[in-house]
Design an enzyme around this catalytic site. Structure first.
Site, PDB file in Angstrom:
ATOM      1  N   ASN A  62      -8.095   1.656 -12.728  1.00 49.00           N
ATOM      2  CA  ASN A  62      -8.519   0.349 -12.228  1.00 49.00           C
ATOM      3  C   ASN A  62      -9.705   0.541 -11.294  1.00 49.00           C
ATOM      4  O   ASN A  62      -9.890   1.623 -10.708  1.00 49.00           O
ATOM      5  CB  ASN A  62      -7.359  -0.291 -11.453  1.00 49.00           C
ATOM      6  CG  ASN A  62      -7.705  -1.677 -10.934  1.00 49.00           C
ATOM      7  OD1 ASN A  62      -8.306  -2.492 -11.636  1.00 49.00           O
ATOM      8  ND2 ASN A  62      -7.335  -1.964  -9.690  1.00 49.00           N
ATOM      9  N   HIS A  83     -11.459  -1.335  -7.875  1.00 49.58           N
ATOM     10  CA  HIS A  83     -11.121  -2.307  -6.830  1.00 49.58           C
ATOM     11  C   HIS A  83     -12.276  -2.377  -5.827  1.00 49.58           C
ATOM     12  O   HIS A  83     -12.791  -1.338  -5.397  1.00 49.58           O
ATOM     13  CB  HIS A  83      -9.824  -1.883  -6.133  1.00 49.58           C
ATOM     14  CG  HIS A  83      -9.369  -2.886  -5.123  1.00 49.58           C
ATOM     15  ND1 HIS A  83      -8.780  -4.075  -5.478  1.00 49.58           N
ATOM     16  CD2 HIS A  83      -9.442  -2.882  -3.773  1.00 49.58           C
ATOM     17  CE1 HIS A  83      -8.514  -4.764  -4.382  1.00 49.58           C
ATOM     18  NE2 HIS A  83      -8.902  -4.068  -3.327  1.00 49.58           N
TER      19      HIS A  83
HETATM   20  C1  GRF Z   1     -14.584  -6.552  -9.758  1.00 51.63           C
HETATM   21  O1  GRF Z   1     -15.048  -6.766  -8.448  1.00 51.63           O
HETATM   22  C2  GRF Z   1     -13.442  -5.594  -9.761  1.00 51.63           C
HETATM   23  O2  GRF Z   1     -13.536  -4.597  -8.799  1.00 51.63           O
HETATM   24  C3  GRF Z   1     -12.294  -6.504  -9.426  1.00 51.63           C
HETATM   25  O3  GRF Z   1     -12.564  -7.681 -10.148  1.00 51.63           O
HETATM   26  C4  GRF Z   1     -13.963  -7.824 -10.317  1.00 51.63           C
HETATM   27  C5  GRF Z   1     -14.247  -7.984 -11.776  1.00 51.63           C
HETATM   28  O4  GRF Z   1     -15.590  -8.274 -12.042  1.00 51.63           O
HETATM   29  N1  GRF Z   1     -11.040  -5.866  -9.719  1.00 51.63           N
HETATM   30  P1  GRF Z   1     -16.115  -8.341 -13.533  1.00 51.63           P
HETATM   31  O5  GRF Z   1     -15.201  -9.312 -14.298  1.00 51.63           O
HETATM   32  O6  GRF Z   1     -16.070  -6.969 -14.121  1.00 51.63           O
HETATM   33  O7  GRF Z   1     -17.501  -8.891 -13.449  1.00 51.63           O
END
Ligand code: GRF
Length: 189
Positions: free
Chosen positions: A110, A112
């Site tokens: 994942n 984050h």
């Molecule tokens: C990102 O900031 C990721 O870290 C978080 O959700 C967001 C997703 O952005 N878990 P995207 O859909 O990839 O543009």
């Protein structure tokens, strides 16, 4: 040349991280193949991004299943049909349950938008800004049963731009796209 590792990307929203991973694969920076995009939101923009690249999408709503187990069983079956080996969560706004955790033990990662273990869960960027920290960042980590708690793979710090959520967010997203590709290069071997 070694084989491309079959992966699935899980996303609930815009999918800019999906896009970064797909482009890194196209540019042969990453030796993987996105066999499936899985989303829990049938109107997520990631679906359009996947379709424009000809990547199959599985859109499944948890509320259409009688339990989380059944929801994840349906996903697991699709992943098995595609012979997926790694699950790459990229803005998937749900806790992964034991059905997928058991099916892909130690093969779920994942990203984050904070320096974990600070600011887990939703709106990590808003949490960091509300707290008044001057430095936040991005973490790529393995997924366990907790919320953003698994072993850390890679981190990078990002300066908070005072009182400017939009610019801070843009800086974090730019770092995410590079860091995720770098981390996946390291682990998908
Ligand atoms: C990102 O900031 C990721 O870290 C978080 O959700 C967001 C997703 O952005 N878990 P995207 O859909 O990839 O543009």
């Amino acid at each position: 040349m070694s084989r491309a590792i079959p992966i699935a990307v899980f996303a609930s929203g815009s999918g800019s991280n999906f896009q970064a991973i797909a482009e890194a694969i196209e540019q042969q920076q990453l030796h993987a193949k996105i066999e499936l995009v899985v989303t829990d939101k049938p109107d997520a923009y990631v679906i359009k991004r996947a379709e424009s690249k000809g990547i199959p999408v599985l859109a499944v709503r948890p509320k259409d299943f009688s339990s989380k187990e059944e929801y994840e069983e349906a996903i697991l079956q699709a992943l098995r049909e595609k012979k997926v080996e790694w699950l790459i969560l990229a803005g998937y706004m749900r806790l992964v349950g034991h059905t997928l955790l058991q099916g892909f033990a130690s093969r779920i990662v994942n990203i984050h938008p904070s320096l974990l273990p600070s600011f887990t869960g939703k709106d990590a960027i808003g949490q960091a800004m509300d707290h008044g920290v001057k430095i936040t960042g991005v973490t790529v980590h393995y997924v366990d049963e907790g919320m953003d708690t698994g072993p850390i793979i890679m981190q990078k710090a990002v300066d908070v731009i005072d009182n400017n959520r939009e610019e801070t967010e843009a800086a974090i997203h730019a770092v995410e796209h590079d860091l995720y590709v770098a981390a996946l290069k390291d682990i998908l071997k």
